[in-house]
Design a protein around this motif. Structure first.
Motif, PDB file in Angstrom:
ATOM      1  N   GLU A  71       0.857  -1.188   0.000  1.00 25.44           N
ATOM      2  CA  GLU A  71       0.000   0.000   0.000  1.00 25.44           C
ATOM      3  C   GLU A  71       0.900   1.248   0.000  1.00 25.44           C
ATOM      4  O   GLU A  71       2.088   1.156   0.334  1.00 25.44           O
ATOM      5  N   ILE A  72       0.299   2.386  -0.321  1.00 21.51           N
ATOM      6  CA  ILE A  72       1.054   3.652  -0.358  1.00 21.51           C
ATOM      7  C   ILE A  72       1.816   3.852   0.957  1.00 21.51           C
ATOM      8  O   ILE A  72       3.009   4.139   0.976  1.00 21.51           O
ATOM      9  N   GLU A  73       1.076   3.660   2.083  1.00 22.30           N
ATOM     10  CA  GLU A  73       1.681   3.960   3.376  1.00 22.30           C
ATOM     11  C   GLU A  73       2.755   2.938   3.761  1.00 22.30           C
ATOM     12  O   GLU A  73       3.706   3.263   4.464  1.00 22.30           O
ATOM     13  N   GLU A  74       2.622   1.694   3.233  1.00 25.04           N
ATOM     14  CA  GLU A  74       3.661   0.690   3.515  1.00 25.04           C
ATOM     15  C   GLU A  74       4.953   1.027   2.785  1.00 25.04           C
ATOM     16  O   GLU A  74       6.052   0.841   3.318  1.00 25.04           O
ATOM     17  N   ARG A  75       4.801   1.491   1.538  1.00 23.23           N
ATOM     18  CA  ARG A  75       5.992   1.876   0.774  1.00 23.23           C
ATOM     19  C   ARG A  75       6.734   2.960   1.543  1.00 23.23           C
ATOM     20  O   ARG A  75       7.953   2.921   1.670  1.00 23.23           O
ATOM     21  N   ALA A  76       5.959   3.921   2.056  1.00 26.04           N
ATOM     22  CA  ALA A  76       6.566   5.038   2.780  1.00 26.04           C
ATOM     23  C   ALA A  76       7.226   4.563   4.064  1.00 26.04           C
ATOM     24  O   ALA A  76       8.365   4.917   4.355  1.00 26.04           O
ATOM     25  N   MET A  99       3.903  15.798  10.789  1.00 25.91           N
ATOM     26  CA  MET A  99       5.241  15.204  10.734  1.00 25.91           C
ATOM     27  C   MET A  99       5.481  14.235  11.890  1.00 25.91           C
ATOM     28  O   MET A  99       6.155  13.233  11.721  1.00 25.91           O
ATOM     29  N   LYS A 100       4.878  14.538  13.032  1.00 26.47           N
ATOM     30  CA  LYS A 100       5.039  13.637  14.179  1.00 26.47           C
ATOM     31  C   LYS A 100       4.372  12.290  13.875  1.00 26.47           C
ATOM     32  O   LYS A 100       4.940  11.227  14.133  1.00 26.47           O
ATOM     33  N   GLU A 101       3.165  12.342  13.304  1.00 27.18           N
ATOM     34  CA  GLU A 101       2.480  11.099  12.925  1.00 27.18           C
ATOM     35  C   GLU A 101       3.302  10.318  11.913  1.00 27.18           C
ATOM     36  O   GLU A 101       3.402   9.094  11.995  1.00 27.18           O
ATOM     37  N   SER A 102       3.883  11.035  10.925  1.00 27.80           N
ATOM     38  CA  SER A 102       4.672  10.361   9.891  1.00 27.80           C
ATOM     39  C   SER A 102       5.891   9.689  10.506  1.00 27.80           C
ATOM     40  O   SER A 102       6.152   8.509  10.265  1.00 27.80           O
ATOM     41  N   ARG A 107       8.737   4.872  12.413  1.00 31.86           N
ATOM     42  CA  ARG A 107       9.439   4.234  13.549  1.00 31.86           C
ATOM     43  C   ARG A 107       8.746   2.930  13.951  1.00 31.86           C
ATOM     44  O   ARG A 107       9.405   1.940  14.272  1.00 31.86           O
ATOM     45  N   GLU A 108       7.414   2.956  13.924  1.00 31.48           N
ATOM     46  CA  GLU A 108       6.673   1.745  14.296  1.00 31.48           C
ATOM     47  C   GLU A 108       7.041   0.592  13.365  1.00 31.48           C
ATOM     48  O   GLU A 108       7.273  -0.538  13.795  1.00 31.48           O
ATOM     49  N   GLY A 111      10.136  -0.986  14.226  1.00 27.11           N
ATOM     50  CA  GLY A 111      10.154  -1.595  15.550  1.00 27.11           C
ATOM     51  C   GLY A 111      10.703  -0.679  16.627  1.00 27.11           C
ATOM     52  O   GLY A 111      11.178  -1.144  17.661  1.00 27.11           O
ATOM     53  N   LEU A 112      10.651   0.635  16.374  1.00 30.77           N
ATOM     54  CA  LEU A 112      11.145   1.591  17.369  1.00 30.77           C
ATOM     55  C   LEU A 112       9.982   2.189  18.155  1.00 30.77           C
ATOM     56  O   LEU A 112       8.864   2.265  17.660  1.00 30.77           O
ATOM     57  N   GLU A 113      10.284   2.631  19.372  1.00 28.95           N
ATOM     58  CA  GLU A 113       9.279   3.309  20.196  1.00 28.95           C
ATOM     59  C   GLU A 113       8.915   4.649  19.554  1.00 28.95           C
ATOM     60  O   GLU A 113       9.765   5.295  18.940  1.00 28.95           O
TER      61      GLU A 113
END
Lengths: 253, 421
Positions: A71-76, A99-102, A107-108, A111-113
């Motif tokens: 999906e678009i967001e997975e590529r990103a 930008m914080k959400e992005s 990071r998610e 696997g980062l906090e």
């Protein structure tokens, strides 16, 4: 990193890409030049997954995975970043929140906090200073009321914060004066290392004075018709696209 | 005529109590009006077919259990619970603050009966079809009185749960004496096949102030029709928040009547309709007296094959000079197959007034969505960021912070589960 194999794509009923082949290895910078309507921006949109851009044939792997299965967001979140030629204005969503959400979505995936508000604010302020935008731009609506040059710098700020492994810069130089061009170029250069790769789509060779490409490709009629090193861009600058054949005579770079 | 309405009229003629004279009037109206046809403006966009031939309700109900009703965190409310139309709370066991009285309509003393009769049907206009049904058939209900100058900090929450296939009709009457203050929450929910009417009438005395909430959380097969009706006397204040989900049939009527001068009313309504749901909000603001102020904002998000009906009428009478009235309705459609029927109406007979109204319907902006997705933001999150903002604004305006904090995650979760098609 990225392998494009015989890519054909269309927008609405019009076929724009006619068999693009391109391989990009980690750390490489590839410039794509070409006359108007050659399919440069389309290539960026197809790779990022924009709706309405239909792949007819061919395949693309990104880090050995099938790009078109994502999906678009997975590529990103897997590290692909497109700096838009015309960034979208979104009133009502602050640049900061966006930008914080992005950053936290990426990071998610890694696997980062998620970053805390304070941690994010610190890095956002640094990035904001680096692209020479006033700090209050963080609080404003996404691209809302930004000038053309401010929008381009906002794109570079996002790139700095998201740290993508593959950046596609779609005419990030268009409409910029020489100072702004340098800000954009410095932003890109600060991100270059032996792991991260760039596709620089541009009309003009002048950006390539600041961002030195390893390879230059000429896209015409939806195909890469010529590839070379940085000297190819200088040749286009000097001679236009006449060397591509009769139909391109008089088409300036 | 409808089979269901015939049964209602039949049943109602058997009800005998101290409210008989009002019930009789309601029955006469019902007989005269009959079942609404497609030409009836009040029901033009809201199909009643699911109710028209509804079989009579089950006579033998499972005995209602006063199961624990979930409280709103941080809101230490006085709870009065109706289950399937039966009052299950023991009113005599409630500890009430000074200045607040709550009676059941069924066990009223002679004096209380006089007070109840005076308010019953005094605020709610007779044009509401199901209001008349409720007049004729409601057996259970409560009367709340807030005494002069009493400031009641603890909110009173009236809970209406529909749990089984029955018709349930409940009534709430609130009499706020001059200079008093209170907060009342009407909360209704259910998913099972059922039909509920719940009407509330509020008399807000001079300089009295009411903070009001109505949560119409009926979904799926739970049909509900109800109303909250307010009459504002000199310098009275009303701040009302309505939140609606949709079901097979869910309809709320609100009347705000400026019966005195210098009254101020503010009403915010939010509706969030999932796939195939229907919600209908009809509001009427009557400015009968001068110097009144009304501000109404209704905002909704409508999912796939769902339908929202909004009718907002402001009626400024000839004597209501210096009225300030604003009404706004904004909608977002998540699907081409969703339907929104919105109709703001202004009727002005006074010349020195300020009035504004507007209604908009928007769709998801594809470009903005693509931009957020291309930065790795998940689709559901992106949609919330892009579209939830205008609803969130109304949630943020809720005067009680604990209710705000309870509602926001509830609504954003519901929104995230709604698909864009």
């Amino acid at each position: 990193m990225l392998k494009i194999n015989n890519l054909h794509a269309r927008v609405e009923e019009k076929t724009i890409l006619n068999g693009v082949n391109l391989e990009i290895k980690p750390g490489e910078v590839h410039a794509i030049m070409g006359p108007n309507g050659a399919g440069k921006s389309t290539l960026g949109y197809v790779l990022s997954g924009r709706e309405g851009y239909e792949v007819l044939e061919g395949d693309v792997t990104f880090n050995n995975e099938a790009l078109f299965d994502m999906e678009i967001e997975e590529r990103a979140s897997n590290g692909l970043f497109l700096a838009f030629q015309y960034p979208v204005e979104i009133p009502g969503v602050s640049n900061m929140e966006f930008m914080k959400e992005s950053v936290n979505a990426v990071r998610e995936q890694q696997g980062l906090e998620p970053l805390s508000a304070a941690e994010f604010l610190k890095s956002a302020k640094e990035a904001c200073k680096q692209v020479q935008l006033p700090l209050d731009f963080l609080k404003r609506g996404v691209n809302e009321g930004f000038s053309g040059g401010e929008k381009k710098r906002n794109e570079i700020m996002q790139m700095i914060l998201l740290k993508p492994s593959l950046c596609i810069l779609d005419e990030s130089d268009s409409g910029l004066d020489i100072d702004a061009l340098q800000v954009v170029a410095n932003g890109v250069n600060s991100q270059r290392d032996d792991k991260r790769s760039f596709i620089v789509i541009t009309h003009y060779q002048r950006l390539l004075d600041f961002i030195k490409p390893d390879f230059v490709h000429i896209l015409a009629n939806g195909k890469i018709v010529k590839s070379g090193d940085a000297s190819l861009a200088l040749k286009v600058e000097k001679e236009g696209y006449a060397f591509l054949g009769k139909e391109f005579e008089g088409v300036e770079a | 005529m409808s089979q269901w309405l015939n049964k209602v009229i039949d049943d109602a003629t058997k009800v005998q109590d101290y409210l008989a004279p009002v019930r009789q009037q309601a029955l006469e109206h019902l007989r005269a009006e009959g079942w609404p046809t497609g030409r009836n403006e009040a029901w033009r966009f809201t199909p009643l077919s699911s109710l028209k031939e509804r079989e009579a309700a089950i006579d033998q109900l499972d005995s209602a259990v006063a199961s624990k009703v979930e409280s709103i965190p941080g809101v230490d409310s006085i709870d009065i619970v109706f289950i399937d139309g039966q009052l299950v709370s023991d009113l005599s066991a409630l500890t009430l603050p000074a200045g607040l009285q709550i009676h059941s309509l069924t066990n009223a003393t002679q004096t209380q009966q006089t007070e109840i009769t005076a308010l019953f049907g005094a605020v709610k206009p007779t044009r509401h079809l199901f209001g008349l049904v409720n007049d004729a058939l409601c057996q259970q209900g409560i009367y709340i009185e807030v005494q002069q100058s009493a400031k009641i900090d603890t909110p009173v929450r009236i809970v209406n749960l529909a749990t089984q296939d029955t018709d349930a009709h409940t009534r709430v009457l609130v009499n706020m004496q001059n200079n008093s203050q209170c907060s009342i929450i009407e909360y209704g929910s259910g998913t099972e096949q059922s039909f509920t009417t719940a009407f509330a009438e509020y008399r807000i005395g001079e300089s009295a102030s009411l903070e009001h909430y109505r949560f119409a959380f009926f979904t799926e097969l739970a049909k509900q029709v109800g109303g909250s009706h307010f009459s504002l006397h000199d310098n009275a204040r009303l701040n009302s928040t309505l939140v609606g989900y949709g079901s097979e049939l869910s309809r709320v009527d609100v009347d705000i009547i400026h019966a005195g001068e210098h009254a101020k009313a503010k009403m915010n309504a939010i509706y969030l309709l999932g796939e195939g749901e229907l919600f209908d909000l009809h509001s009427t603001i009557e400015h009968a007296m001068p110097n009144g102020t009304t501000e109404e904002n209704a905002r909704g998000i409508v999912g796939d094959r769902a339908r929202a009906v909004f009718n907002g009428r402001i009626h400024i009478h000839r004597d209501a000079q210096k009225t300030l009235a604003e009404l706004n309705n904004r909608n977002l459609l998540l699907s081409r197959r969703g339907i929104i029927n919105t109709k703001p109406e202004l009727e002005i007979y006074a010349d020195d007034v300020q009035c504004a109204h507007g209604a908009t319907v928007a769709e998801i902006e594809e470009q903005a969505l693509y931009y957020l997705l291309s930065r790795g933001i998940k689709r559901s999150k992106a949609l919330v960021m892009l579209n939830f903002g205008f609803i969130q604004e109304l949630v943020n305006a809720i005067p009680n912070p604990a209710i705000r904090d309870w509602l926001l995650p509830l609504l954003s979760k519901r929104f995230e589960s709604m698909e864009v098609k």
